[in-house]
Design a protein around this motif. Structure first.
Motif, PDB file in Angstrom:
ATOM      1  N   GLU A  90       0.819  -1.208   0.000  1.00  0.00           N
ATOM      2  CA  GLU A  90       0.000   0.000   0.000  1.00  0.00           C
ATOM      3  C   GLU A  90       0.854   1.260   0.000  1.00  0.00           C
ATOM      4  N   GLY A  91       2.023   1.223   0.643  1.00  0.00           N
ATOM      5  CA  GLY A  91       2.898   2.390   0.649  1.00  0.00           C
ATOM      6  C   GLY A  91       3.384   2.746  -0.743  1.00  0.00           C
ATOM      7  N   ALA A  92       3.759   1.738  -1.518  1.00  0.00           N
ATOM      8  CA  ALA A  92       4.196   1.984  -2.893  1.00  0.00           C
ATOM      9  C   ALA A  92       3.032   2.484  -3.742  1.00  0.00           C
ATOM     10  N   GLU A  93       1.855   1.928  -3.522  1.00  0.00           N
ATOM     11  CA  GLU A  93       0.678   2.382  -4.267  1.00  0.00           C
ATOM     12  C   GLU A  93       0.396   3.853  -3.991  1.00  0.00           C
ATOM     13  N   ARG A  94       0.480   4.246  -2.742  1.00  0.00           N
ATOM     14  CA  ARG A  94       0.192   5.639  -2.380  1.00  0.00           C
ATOM     15  C   ARG A  94       1.205   6.585  -3.014  1.00  0.00           C
ATOM     16  N   ARG A  95       2.478   6.190  -3.022  1.00  0.00           N
ATOM     17  CA  ARG A  95       3.514   7.048  -3.595  1.00  0.00           C
ATOM     18  C   ARG A  95       3.400   7.133  -5.118  1.00  0.00           C
ATOM     19  N   ARG A  96       2.951   6.065  -5.759  1.00  0.00           N
ATOM     20  CA  ARG A  96       2.918   6.011  -7.231  1.00  0.00           C
ATOM     21  C   ARG A  96       1.619   6.647  -7.732  1.00  0.00           C
ATOM     22  N   ASN A  97       1.490   7.916  -7.441  1.00  0.00           N
ATOM     23  CA  ASN A  97       0.310   8.671  -7.863  1.00  0.00           C
ATOM     24  C   ASN A  97       0.724   9.513  -9.063  1.00  0.00           C
ATOM     25  N   GLN A 122       8.142   2.244  -6.090  1.00  0.00           N
ATOM     26  CA  GLN A 122       8.185   0.850  -5.647  1.00  0.00           C
ATOM     27  C   GLN A 122       9.301   0.610  -4.632  1.00  0.00           C
ATOM     28  N   SER A 123      10.382   1.355  -4.758  1.00  0.00           N
ATOM     29  CA  SER A 123      11.491   1.209  -3.814  1.00  0.00           C
ATOM     30  C   SER A 123      11.334   2.111  -2.591  1.00  0.00           C
ATOM     31  N   HIS A 124      10.232   2.873  -2.559  1.00  0.00           N
ATOM     32  CA  HIS A 124       9.936   3.829  -1.482  1.00  0.00           C
ATOM     33  C   HIS A 124      10.923   4.986  -1.451  1.00  0.00           C
ATOM     34  N   ALA A 125      11.596   5.250  -2.591  1.00  0.00           N
ATOM     35  CA  ALA A 125      12.489   6.405  -2.653  1.00  0.00           C
ATOM     36  C   ALA A 125      11.691   7.708  -2.671  1.00  0.00           C
ATOM     37  N   LEU A 126      10.481   7.697  -3.260  1.00  0.00           N
ATOM     38  CA  LEU A 126       9.632   8.882  -3.200  1.00  0.00           C
ATOM     39  C   LEU A 126       9.162   9.085  -1.770  1.00  0.00           C
TER      40      LEU A 126
END
Length: 382
Positions: A90-97, A122-126
């Motif tokens: 879910e964290g990657a989904e939220r960032r990939r907006n 996907q790597s949570h760099a955002l």
């Protein structure tokens, strides 16, 4: 008892859906904004198996499955994951907006930056930000997404340079392909450091952008109209809603690119399709209206929306746009429109001129007949 709409403060995803009046809303942030024919057919079939067979195109270029049974959500996610349409968590989904200009070509800057931003999400760099915080990848010769909601934008300057832009700022920062994502991460971190959830709010509060944002931005082209383009055929459905049968028929024509204009680009198509549920005429009055699902599809809707919008479309003055909202949240059109109707009770609407659904109304408690009369008079006015 208060009748104010409940502001969730977040947008639904696939892994974090939102309950509506007709079941769960499962929003797919389709990678690259592109569905292969196999993916499109798969989504259509799943919308029937797990939901009510209705799909929405959102104003951020996402695809929503409606009426999903909460008890069967996990099975739907497994099936969507098999179609490569679900993020790792879910964290990657939220960032990939990400909102992607649909006329990109393989290997160009829009394509490249979208892939790089996807990998960073996907790597949570955002940075972890609000689920409403988004990025617009709009690096064609001229921007086409400036009227659509985003916080951080990639655009092309008039001199051809790639620019990083913050929503609400008149100037951008020159960047390169190699530095673009790093610079975007730094800008998102700057917004968070201001204690703001959105870039425009940070600037409205008086924050000053970091050094380097001193290059003029281009003015956007108007929203593209329906028709044929080098990348394919741009078509629409009324209110951005289609049924599973329509999505399946579109999949038979080629890959599909989703847009924030509630239109679909049929990749590589050289003629407009003849499907009864599609709008292909740029002069169709239904393109002048936008409406959320309203009551009873949305639990917060105070009145019907799309039926009224259909009846009013023909009397909306040419060149203007009408937004019919089921409540003051205005989900279907977060920015001001020429005329907005906000439902306050069954068959009663407040009318707002050049404002959003939550703006102070110019007229209150209008019936559908009174609204139609008002629009006719406006259309006849010199």
């Amino acid at each position: 008892m208060s009748t104010a709409p409940v502001i969730k403060g977040w947008c639904p995803g696939a892994l974090r859906p939102m309950l509506s009046g007709d079941g769960l809303v499962v929003r797919l942030r389709v990678p690259q904004g592109r569905l292969t024919p196999a993916q499109a057919r798969g989504v259509a079939e799943l919308s029937l198996r797990y939901g009510n067979g209705m799909l929405d195109l959102s104003n951020r270029g996402n695809l929503q499955l409606r009426g999903i049974d909460p008890e069967r959500h996990e099975g739907l996610i497994d099936a969507l994951r098999a179609l490569a349409l679900i993020d790792v968590n879910e964290g990657a989904e939220r960032r990939r907006n990400l909102m992607v200009m649909p006329f990109w070509q393989a290997g160009d800057d829009t394509d490249h930056l979208t892939q790089q931003l996807t990998a960073a999400a996907q790597s949570h760099a955002l940075p972890a930000v609000s689920s409403k915080f988004g990025y617009a990848v709009d690096a064609g010769a001229q921007p086409v997404l400036q009227a659509d909601p985003a916080d951080i934008r990639f655009e092309r300057a008039a001199d051809g340079r790639l620019l990083l832009c913050a929503e609400g700022a008149e100037m951008g920062k020159p960047i390169s392909r190699d530095t673009a994502v790093t610079e975007a991460i730094a800008l998102a971190a700057w917004v968070r450091a201001q204690g703001a959830t959105r870039a425009a709010r940070a600037l409205e509060a008086g924050a000053t952008l970091p050094p380097g944002f001193d290059h003029p931005r281009q003015s956007a082209l108007s929203t593209p109209t329906l028709g044929l383009y080098p990348a394919g055929a741009l078509v629409a459905c009324a209110f951005g809603q289609m049924d599973a049968e329509t999505l399946t028929a579109l999949a038979d024509l080629g890959p599909l690119r989703l847009t924030p204009w509630r239109m679909v680009l049929i990749e590589g198509a050289t003629e407009l399709p003849d499907l009864p549920s599609l709008i292909t005429d740029a002069a169709d009055p239904l393109l002048r209206v936008v409406a959320c699902i309203g009551a009873p599809g949305c639990a917060q809707g105070r009145g019907e929306t799309r039926g009224l919008a259909r009846r009013l479309a023909a009397v909306v003055p040419k060149g203007q746009r009408l937004h019919v909202s089921g409540c003051a949240k205005g989900c279907a059109a977060p920015r001001a429109t020429d005329i907005t109707l906000t439902a306050t009770a069954p068959a009663r609407y407040d009318l707002i001129q050049e404002g959003r659904a939550d703006a102070p109304p110019d007229l209150r408690g209008l019936s559908p007949a009174a609204i139609a009369s008002y629009l006719r008079k406006s259309a006849d006015a010199p």
